[in-house]
Design an enzyme around this catalytic site. Structure first.
Site, PDB file in Angstrom:
ATOM      1  N   ASN A   1       0.923  -1.248   0.019  1.00 51.07           N
ATOM      2  CA  ASN A   1       0.126   0.124  -0.107  1.00 51.07           C
ATOM      3  C   ASN A   1       0.702   1.409   0.029  1.00 51.07           C
ATOM      4  O   ASN A   1       0.338   2.243  -0.535  1.00 51.07           O
ATOM      5  CB  ASN A   1      -1.110  -0.224   1.074  1.00 51.07           C
ATOM      6  CG  ASN A   1      -2.294  -0.869   0.966  1.00 51.07           C
ATOM      7  OD1 ASN A   1      -2.993  -0.787  -0.032  1.00 51.07           O
ATOM      8  ND2 ASN A   1      -2.361  -2.021   1.640  1.00 51.07           N
TER       9      ASN A   1
ATOM     10  N   ASN B   1      -6.570   4.600   8.074  1.00 51.02           N
ATOM     11  CA  ASN B   1      -6.305   3.258   8.176  1.00 51.02           C
ATOM     12  C   ASN B   1      -6.798   2.484   6.662  1.00 51.02           C
ATOM     13  O   ASN B   1      -8.282   2.942   6.077  1.00 51.02           O
ATOM     14  CB  ASN B   1      -6.664   2.504   9.438  1.00 51.02           C
ATOM     15  CG  ASN B   1      -6.315   1.068   9.276  1.00 51.02           C
ATOM     16  OD1 ASN B   1      -5.503   0.783   8.925  1.00 51.02           O
ATOM     17  ND2 ASN B   1      -7.401   0.466   9.726  1.00 51.02           N
TER      18      ASN B   1
ATOM     19  N   HIS C   1      -8.386  -0.990   5.617  1.00 51.39           N
ATOM     20  CA  HIS C   1      -8.580  -2.488   6.189  1.00 51.39           C
ATOM     21  C   HIS C   1      -9.351  -3.252   5.170  1.00 51.39           C
ATOM     22  O   HIS C   1     -10.158  -2.901   4.443  1.00 51.39           O
ATOM     23  CB  HIS C   1      -9.952  -2.038   7.274  1.00 51.39           C
ATOM     24  CG  HIS C   1     -10.090  -3.343   7.940  1.00 51.39           C
ATOM     25  ND1 HIS C   1      -9.364  -3.793   8.987  1.00 51.39           N
ATOM     26  CD2 HIS C   1     -11.456  -4.385   7.800  1.00 51.39           C
ATOM     27  CE1 HIS C   1      -9.898  -5.027   9.367  1.00 51.39           C
ATOM     28  NE2 HIS C   1     -11.119  -5.225   8.449  1.00 51.39           N
TER      29      HIS C   1
ATOM     30  N   GLY D   1     -11.737   3.015  18.537  1.00 51.79           N
ATOM     31  CA  GLY D   1     -12.246   1.595  18.378  1.00 51.79           C
ATOM     32  C   GLY D   1     -11.373   0.809  17.374  1.00 51.79           C
ATOM     33  O   GLY D   1     -10.406   1.365  16.975  1.00 51.79           O
TER      34      GLY D   1
ATOM     35  N   ALA E   1      -7.493  -4.330  -5.118  1.00 51.88           N
ATOM     36  CA  ALA E   1      -8.475  -3.185  -5.065  1.00 51.88           C
ATOM     37  C   ALA E   1      -7.721  -2.249  -4.066  1.00 51.88           C
ATOM     38  O   ALA E   1      -7.847  -0.972  -4.210  1.00 51.88           O
ATOM     39  CB  ALA E   1      -9.608  -3.758  -4.545  1.00 51.88           C
TER      40      ALA E   1
HETATM   41  C1  GAR Z   1      -3.442  -5.053   3.713  1.00 46.85           C
HETATM   42  O1  GAR Z   1      -4.185  -6.141   3.076  1.00 46.85           O
HETATM   43  C2  GAR Z   1      -4.203  -4.335   4.847  1.00 46.85           C
HETATM   44  O2  GAR Z   1      -5.457  -4.303   4.273  1.00 46.85           O
HETATM   45  C3  GAR Z   1      -4.052  -5.183   5.706  1.00 46.85           C
HETATM   46  O3  GAR Z   1      -2.615  -5.612   5.967  1.00 46.85           O
HETATM   47  C4  GAR Z   1      -2.188  -5.826   4.750  1.00 46.85           C
HETATM   48  C5  GAR Z   1      -0.889  -4.941   4.385  1.00 46.85           C
HETATM   49  O4  GAR Z   1      -0.216  -5.140   3.350  1.00 46.85           O
HETATM   50  N1  GAR Z   1      -4.416  -4.654   6.950  1.00 46.85           N
HETATM   51  C6  GAR Z   1      -5.197  -5.115   8.162  1.00 46.85           C
HETATM   52  O5  GAR Z   1      -5.495  -6.131   8.157  1.00 46.85           O
HETATM   53  C7  GAR Z   1      -5.433  -4.270   9.254  1.00 46.85           C
HETATM   54  N2  GAR Z   1      -6.388  -4.719  10.136  1.00 46.85           N
HETATM   55  P1  GAR Z   1       1.055  -3.950   2.920  1.00 46.85           P
HETATM   56  O6  GAR Z   1       2.030  -4.142   4.067  1.00 46.85           O
HETATM   57  O7  GAR Z   1       1.545  -4.907   1.386  1.00 46.85           O
HETATM   58  O8  GAR Z   1       0.392  -2.872   2.614  1.00 46.85           O
END
Ligand code: GAR
Length: 191
Positions: A13, A108, A110, A144, A174
């Site tokens: 990301n 964030n 998610h 939260g 996505a």
């Molecule tokens: C992503 O899929 C993000 O949505 C998830 O961790 C991954 C990180 O990927 N986050 C969560 O589950 C938070 N609760 P990345 O390090 O390649 O960006």
């Protein structure tokens, strides 16, 4: 918009945000990337792009984000001139004092259509629940777990034969479009 990014893992990301800035589709600058994991690939990615990095010392706690560490994190982000803090795969719950240091300025990503499936491994939660679609959400962070106001969401279909890995990969595709778009939307709404 000056961004600070917090991540614990691969940093795909963070990469997507960087790529959108480079492509000129997102008017922002990543000032600092911080991780609680010294081996996280997000730090390596940031270094490769010449972005300043730092380590968050959680004093041996596996999942807790101690107040002292949050204070240090807030100080680092403020010293770097950060205006928006982007959590990108950061696996600790942000609370006080970091929340108070950046009011309505922490977002964030998610991997579900919140409010469905908050918490960990949301793609597995969606498979177990047997729903036809899931997705990803960018939201403002409040006290939260995955509960703050939603900025943008994108639905992702669950296909026959999906495994946890194949579904997570489709959600992450996505995510890579959604996160830069959500930052741009927030920046536009705040002038
Ligand atoms: C992503 O899929 C993000 O949505 C998830 O961790 C991954 C990180 O990927 N986050 C969560 O589950 C938070 N609760 P990345 O390090 O390649 O960006």
């Amino acid at each position: 918009m000056v961004l600070g990014i917090l991540g614990s893992g691969s940093g795909s990301n963070m990469q997507a945000i960087f790529d959108a800035i480079t492509a000129g589709t997102l008017a922002a600058r990543i000032a600092l990337v911080l991780s609680d994991n010294p081996d996280a690939f997000i730090l390596e990615r940031a270094r490769r792009h010449g972005i300043a990095t730092g380590l968050i010392d959680c004093h041996g706690f596996k999942t807790k984000f101690p107040a002292e560490a949050q204070q240090e994190t807030a100080a680092c982000l403020q010293a770097a001139g950060v205006e928006l803090v982007c959590l990108a795969g950061f696996l600790r719950l942000v609370k006080q004092p970091l929340l108070g240091a950046f009011p309505k300025q922490i977002i964030n990503i998610h991997p579900s259509l919140l409010p469905a499936f908050p918490g960990l491994e949301s793609w597995q939660q969606a498979l177990t629940a047997g729903v036809a679609e899931t997705g990803c959400t960018v939201h403002l962070v409040d006290a939260g777990m995955d509960t703050g106001p939603i900025i943008l969401q994108q639905a992702v279909p669950i296909l026959p034969g999906d495994s946890a890995a194949s579904l997570h990969a489709r959600i992450q595709e996505a995510e890579r479009r959604l996160y830069p778009a959500a930052i741009a939307k927030l920046a536009a709404s705040r002038g």
